[in-house]
Design an enzyme around this catalytic site. Structure first.
Site, PDB file in Angstrom:
ATOM      1  N   TYR A  53     -29.753  -0.742  21.093  1.00  0.00           N
ATOM      2  CA  TYR A  53     -29.209  -0.696  22.444  1.00  0.00           C
ATOM      3  C   TYR A  53     -28.029  -1.660  22.583  1.00  0.00           C
ATOM      4  O   TYR A  53     -28.048  -2.763  22.023  1.00  0.00           O
ATOM      5  CB  TYR A  53     -30.265  -1.050  23.481  1.00  0.00           C
ATOM      6  CG  TYR A  53     -31.341  -0.004  23.692  1.00  0.00           C
ATOM      7  CD1 TYR A  53     -31.278   1.245  23.085  1.00  0.00           C
ATOM      8  CD2 TYR A  53     -32.439  -0.269  24.498  1.00  0.00           C
ATOM      9  CE1 TYR A  53     -32.271   2.191  23.278  1.00  0.00           C
ATOM     10  CE2 TYR A  53     -33.441   0.670  24.709  1.00  0.00           C
ATOM     11  CZ  TYR A  53     -33.355   1.885  24.089  1.00  0.00           C
ATOM     12  OH  TYR A  53     -34.346   2.826  24.290  1.00  0.00           O
ATOM     13  N   SER A 211     -37.155   8.708  30.207  1.00  0.00           N
ATOM     14  CA  SER A 211     -36.401   9.641  31.046  1.00  0.00           C
ATOM     15  C   SER A 211     -37.289  10.276  32.113  1.00  0.00           C
ATOM     16  O   SER A 211     -37.323  11.507  32.254  1.00  0.00           O
ATOM     17  CB  SER A 211     -35.738  10.737  30.200  1.00  0.00           C
ATOM     18  OG  SER A 211     -34.771  11.443  30.953  1.00  0.00           O
ATOM     19  N   LEU A 213     -36.941  10.575  35.198  1.00  0.00           N
ATOM     20  CA  LEU A 213     -36.192  11.311  36.230  1.00  0.00           C
ATOM     21  C   LEU A 213     -35.268  12.363  35.621  1.00  0.00           C
ATOM     22  O   LEU A 213     -34.441  12.952  36.324  1.00  0.00           O
ATOM     23  CB  LEU A 213     -35.372  10.347  37.099  1.00  0.00           C
ATOM     24  CG  LEU A 213     -36.136   9.212  37.780  1.00  0.00           C
ATOM     25  CD1 LEU A 213     -35.212   8.464  38.737  1.00  0.00           C
ATOM     26  CD2 LEU A 213     -37.351   9.735  38.515  1.00  0.00           C
ATOM     27  N   GLY A 216     -31.682  11.801  36.177  1.00  0.00           N
ATOM     28  CA  GLY A 216     -31.312  11.805  37.593  1.00  0.00           C
ATOM     29  C   GLY A 216     -31.563  13.113  38.305  1.00  0.00           C
ATOM     30  O   GLY A 216     -31.444  13.188  39.534  1.00  0.00           O
ATOM     31  N   LEU A 217     -31.941  14.157  37.560  1.00  0.00           N
ATOM     32  CA  LEU A 217     -32.185  15.462  38.197  1.00  0.00           C
ATOM     33  C   LEU A 217     -33.358  15.396  39.168  1.00  0.00           C
ATOM     34  O   LEU A 217     -33.407  16.173  40.132  1.00  0.00           O
ATOM     35  CB  LEU A 217     -32.440  16.534  37.133  1.00  0.00           C
ATOM     36  CG  LEU A 217     -31.251  16.895  36.238  1.00  0.00           C
ATOM     37  CD1 LEU A 217     -31.675  17.924  35.200  1.00  0.00           C
ATOM     38  CD2 LEU A 217     -30.086  17.434  37.067  1.00  0.00           C
ATOM     39  N   GLY A 220     -33.224  13.231  43.463  1.00  0.00           N
ATOM     40  CA  GLY A 220     -32.574  13.684  44.693  1.00  0.00           C
ATOM     41  C   GLY A 220     -31.192  14.251  44.448  1.00  0.00           C
ATOM     42  O   GLY A 220     -30.286  14.080  45.272  1.00  0.00           O
TER      43      GLY A 220
END
Length: 323
Positions: A53, A211, A213, A216-217, A220
């Site tokens: 990372y 992941s 979300l 991000g999908l 919201g």
């Protein structure tokens, strides 16, 4: 904060995991340190990182940011269950990556130096290495455990049969083997329900979803694109276009239940069997505060059934595709 044991171990970990992938390339060092401090204030003791990372700042930069935070003292290291990973190439040279005993030894020592600590609580294989035999991998970890450099071992991005292969090899060596599996798992991507979750349950591994979300999908995205606070492109735009009604129904359900879509997605994961805690990789303090709130959400059977209607899951194999 709620706590649970990591898989079949006696190790107590928070039901929220602070993911640090954005520390460095997306989040400044000062803000990263503030988020980690806030994590402890909220009772979160489980931090996840990886040796690779750092993104545009450079591989290893995220571990260095965490190491400098530990170095400020105040019991920060002692209060943290620290997880990092090994597999990806750190240098463009033979044996600069993967899971050979040679690389595991070098990569582990390098992570310890960057993190400014003498041990890793959970050392995770970032990917399966099909070219290295398990006897070699486990011998390297047995040495690391005996030296006190590693306490527990986990996997990431393993198939169910990889987990079985690893555990059977460890059993023959009288070694604890894997105690956790870190997989992509969320309401949209539920493939692990076929084989990975059953394997994890059978062998006593805690599942750590990444992941949660889905980029991000599940955070919201319909409302954010309509109010102009987010722009979509590429595969995300294609997915939203093809699943607009599904995502809109999900966001409407979240509003009905009184939660943000992101908090609902995290809460759903916390209700799934074998899930220890989802990883949230915040860029901002606001995102982190929202993620931790999900731990307190309780969903009833009706809400869970409605989520399954919107995002159908999988049965275990072979029932998912055969009689």
């Amino acid at each position: 904060m709620d706590y649970t044991h990591l898989g079949r171990t006696g190790l107590s970990v928070s039901r929220a995991v602070l993911g640090t992938m954005n520390f460095g390339p997306e989040t400044s060092e000062d803000d990263s340190h503030a988020i980690m401090d806030r994590a402890h204030e909220l009772g979160v003791n489980f931090f996840d990182t990886a040796n690779g990372y750092g993104g545009s700042v450079g591989k290893g930069a995220t571990e260095e940011i965490i190491g400098r935070w530990f170095a400020t003292g105040g019991g920060r290291r002692e209060k943290t269950v620290l997880a990092t990973k090994v597999y990806g190439d750190m240098i463009d040279w033979p044996n600069g990556g993967k899971l050979s005993a040679y690389n595991i030894r070098q990569a582990l020592d390098a992570s310890l130096q960057r993190l400014q600590t003498d041990h890793i609580d959970l050392y995770q294989f970032h990917h399966v290495d099909r070219a290295t035999p398990w006897d070699e991998i486990w011998q390297a970890l047995e040495v690391a455990v005996a030296q006190g450099k590693v306490l527990y071992v986990g996997s990431s991005n393993f198939a169910g049969w990889h987990i079985a292969q690893a555990q059977e090899a460890a059993k023959h060596r009288n070694f604890l083997g894997l105690v956790s599996e870190q997989s992509i798992y969320n309401l949209v991507v539920r493939d692990v329900e076929r084989d990975v979750l059953p394997a994890a349950e059978h062998y006593g591994l805690g599942v750590i979803p990444w992941s949660p979300l889905q980029g991000g999908l599940l955070g919201g995205v319909i409302e954010k694109t309509e109010n102009g606070s987010r722009r979509l492109s590429g595969r995300s735009a294609e997915y939203v276009e093809g699943h607009h009604d599904q995502l809109a129904a999900y966001e409407a359900l979240a509003k009905e239940l009184g939660h943000t879509p992101g908090e609902l997605a995290l809460a759903w994961l916390l209700h799934q069997p074998t899930v220890t805690a989802p990883i949230t990789g915040p860029r901002t303090m606001e995102q982190w505060e929202s993620a931790v709130r999900a731990v307190d959400i309780r969903l009833d059977d009706t809400a869970l059934a409605r989520l399954d209607e919107i995002f159908p899951g999988h049965k275990t194999s072979p029932e998912d595709y055969a009689w």
